[in-house]
Scaffold this active site. Sequence first.
Site, PDB file in Angstrom:
ATOM      1  N   ARG A  39       0.854  -1.190   0.000  1.00 59.33           N
ATOM      2  CA  ARG A  39       0.000   0.000   0.000  1.00 59.33           C
ATOM      3  C   ARG A  39       0.884   1.230   0.000  1.00 59.33           C
ATOM      4  O   ARG A  39       1.675   1.429   0.917  1.00 59.33           O
ATOM      5  CB  ARG A  39      -0.924   0.007   1.212  1.00 59.33           C
ATOM      6  N   SER A 108     -12.493  -3.864   0.421  1.00 61.93           N
ATOM      7  CA  SER A 108     -12.671  -3.351   1.786  1.00 61.93           C
ATOM      8  C   SER A 108     -14.125  -3.021   2.060  1.00 61.93           C
ATOM      9  O   SER A 108     -14.752  -2.296   1.289  1.00 61.93           O
ATOM     10  CB  SER A 108     -11.853  -2.068   1.984  1.00 61.93           C
ATOM     11  N   LYS A 137      -4.428   4.045   9.395  1.00 59.51           N
ATOM     12  CA  LYS A 137      -5.150   4.513   8.216  1.00 59.51           C
ATOM     13  C   LYS A 137      -6.010   5.689   8.632  1.00 59.51           C
ATOM     14  O   LYS A 137      -6.995   5.537   9.358  1.00 59.51           O
ATOM     15  CB  LYS A 137      -6.008   3.379   7.646  1.00 59.51           C
TER      16      LYS A 137
END
Lengths: 207, 207
Positions: A39, A108, A137
Amino acid sequence: MAVDYSLYLITDRHLVGNKDFYRSVIKALEGGVTLLQVREKNVSSREFYEISLKLKKIARQYDVPLIINDRLDIALAVDADGLHIGQDDLPVATARKLLGREKILGYSVSNEEEALYGERHGADYLGAGPVYATDSKKDAGRPIGTEGLKKIKQTVNIPVVGIGGISAENLADVKRTGADGISVISAILSRDDTYRAAKELIDLWNE
Amino acid sequence: MAVDYSLYLITDRHLVGNKDFYRSVIKALEGGVTLLQVREKNVSSREFYEISLKLKKIARQYDVPLIINDRLDIALAVDADGLHIGQDDLPVATARKLLGREKILGYSVSNEEEALYGERHGADYLGAGPVYATDSKKDAGRPIGTEGLKKIKQTVNIPVVGIGGISAENLADVKRTGADGISVISAILSRDDTYRAAKELIDLWNE
């Protein structure tokens, strides 16, 4: 492809710094990580591509599938094993179509509606959360708790991985929901000894 | 596909604001823009995708090809007519392979070496610049001038479009280099009347 979702590591270079990043990931793989996701935000496409190429080689050595977050183009360019997309990324059906049937597609979700949507439109597994509050996050929503995770798991037939604030302390509660694995960032990457961190988590999971 | 590179508009929503963005682009197309590129930075993939879908519909109405900047995944997802990549994006050969032979592939260069590299690895055209100093692209390098543009044009056999600080005032100098067109952002989008701005530029180019 038979995928082991037990201990799913998502990379975050900012937690470890560039210098030790690859070494930290290698040690985590040695410790027992079963799935690896790259990511990257706010980097050039070239940099994302180069990082992913390196991590693909590393993951191959441990027979661990490599998943790319968000960027289908990077996933295709490095021939990754899969792609993970969220609600702000490409539509899941579009991603499936362009990715092909052979690759792993993750999605997600934070509620049952999104979970069903993902399952119906081609996702192979779901990342459900945030289970607990997390700093890893910034744009993660309100925690869904183990109750929320359990509902999602009971709603779909595809594997569900819990994500968000999961650590050795609460892992047993997460496992009790019936989830197929845990996805972590800081529980491994913010630790000095990423081998030991991963080993502890996978041992607890397998208990 | 026969492409007319004469007046190549690159979008920048920040120059016009979201509200009038699509209207400004439509007027510019009516004024004579021959090629349209979507360039978005710091937006989610979903937003980039949605903007590109809208602009594709608009471009279709004017029979103008739509090119996506940087993001191969968005280009594939909206079935754009092409992709434009720079030195910080995916390698040009990788982009060509994933894009297929039928789509237009553009490549940003600032010297003859990069130009030859692009031509050899599958680019259909080159964006060469910055010809002049520009505020529209923060990370643009030192201006190459009309001399630099001319050298690039004489080095390759594929079309070369000048970019960077080009306006009605210096357009004649750019045309004299033998370039196949001009690429502009602010010369059209920072003007109140984008129809007139585009019309002026294309008329000057065709003189």
